[in-house]
Scaffold this motif. Structure first.
Motif, PDB file in Angstrom:
ATOM      1  N   ASN A   1     -10.676  97.253  88.823  1.00 19.82           N
ATOM      2  CA  ASN A   1     -10.293  98.259  87.812  1.00 19.82           C
ATOM      3  C   ASN A   1      -9.071  97.884  86.979  1.00 19.82           C
ATOM      4  O   ASN A   1      -8.089  98.635  86.927  1.00 19.82           O
TER       5      ASN A   1
ATOM      6  N   THR B   1     -15.093  95.316  88.293  1.00 15.67           N
ATOM      7  CA  THR B   1     -14.679  95.988  87.061  1.00 15.67           C
ATOM      8  C   THR B   1     -13.328  95.469  86.579  1.00 15.67           C
ATOM      9  O   THR B   1     -12.334  96.192  86.469  1.00 15.67           O
TER      10      THR B   1
ATOM     11  N   ASN C   1     -19.569  93.581  87.483  1.00 15.91           N
ATOM     12  CA  ASN C   1     -19.071  94.398  86.362  1.00 15.91           C
ATOM     13  C   ASN C   1     -17.799  93.837  85.756  1.00 15.91           C
ATOM     14  O   ASN C   1     -16.894  94.585  85.362  1.00 15.91           O
TER      15      ASN C   1
END
Length: 284
Positions: free
Chosen positions: A128, A152, A174
């Motif tokens: 993230n 991510t 991702n």
């Protein structure tokens, strides 16, 4: 050690993405934008400098603290960035069983690497966030590590967006790898899964597997590899496998791989390339 109340928590604790930080040890300013999860409630700031602080509770319920510079994470636990970082040295993870939630924050600056995972560690998760302008690797995972999760993450403008060397068992999913020399390189890695990752406008390669085995790439895209490359000689690949065996490229796309200035007779421009005398038993 001073206990600061709810007002300090409101000012300092919400981080890049916001949220309720009840139950956190919060410890950051412009020089220390990182926080450590804890079972304790409250916000603590030390009197003697900016450090990452971990709260320990023993079997009898007594509490104690240990502090160390935030640039090194050297004990197991769940950590979360509280603000963007302009760094001159990388964040180094040197303990197993660590999760680093970048919390939507950006790591940038003049450091050679954005985040480094030292050799021989297990069960590391980084997720993230964004890493910009690393002069070497956005994320570097060193030899002997296992059970690595990268989820991510955006890496923009590095020598290599993600570099793993001699890593066994891992998932990279991702992730966007943008405008680096190489988007991601797996060197002598085994049983790594890359899923739903996009490498775009990288200079030499989007995805590079070097002497790696039984790795799986699912729904990955290499877009416009070679864009902006003005070299006269060299090779450009969307996906490249050099030696190794048993790697799978499934539902992967290479689009607009280009080398508009390459004139060398031995130069190669390819969306997918399987190279080396030891390359065998791959699936595309």
């Amino acid at each position: 050690m001073k206990l600061h109340g709810f007002f300090i928590l409101m000012i300092l604790g919400f981080g890049c993405m916001g949220g309720d930080l009840s139950g956190f040890i919060v410890l950051h300013d412009a020089f220390d934008p990182i926080e450590k999860m804890s079972s304790s409630v409250g916000s603590f700031l030390p009197d003697d400098g900016w450090y990452l602080t971990q709260l320990y509770n023993d079997d009898l319920g007594a509490s104690s603290f240990r502090s160390y510079p935030f640039t090194t994470i050297n004990s197991a636990g769940f950590y979360r960035l509280a603000d963007n970082i302009v760094q001159t040295s990388p964040i180094t993870i040197s303990a197993s069983n660590v999760t680093l939630d970048m919390n939507g924050c950006v790591i940038s600056g003049s450091s050679s690497n954005g985040i480094v995972v030292t050799s021989g560690l297990n069960n590391i998760t980084i997720k993230n966030g964004t890493i910009l302008n690393a002069t070497s690797d956005g994320i570097q995972v060193n030899g002997g590590c296992a059970d690595i999760m990268l989820d991510t993450i955006i890496v923009n403008s590095a020598a290599r967006g993600i570099f793993m060397s001699n890593v066994t068992n891992g998932i990279v999913r991702n992730c966007d790898l943008i405008s680096s020399n190489t988007g991601i390189e797996l060197n002598r890695c085994h049983s790594i899964i890359l899923e739903n990752c996009v490498a775009q406008t990288n200079k030499y390669a989007g995805f590079s597997l070097v002497v790696s085995t039984t790795c799986t790439l699912l729904d990955c895209q290499a877009m416009s590899t070679g864009q902006g490359n003005t070299d006269l000689f060299g090779n450009i690949y969307g996906f490249v496998n050099s030696t190794g065996y048993g790697n799978i490229f499934e539902r992967c796309i290479a689009n607009s791989t280009q080398g508009l200035t390459l004139t060398g007779s031995s130069s190669i421009i390819a969306g997918f390339a399987l190279l080396g005398t030891g390359t065998q038993c791959h699936k595309i």
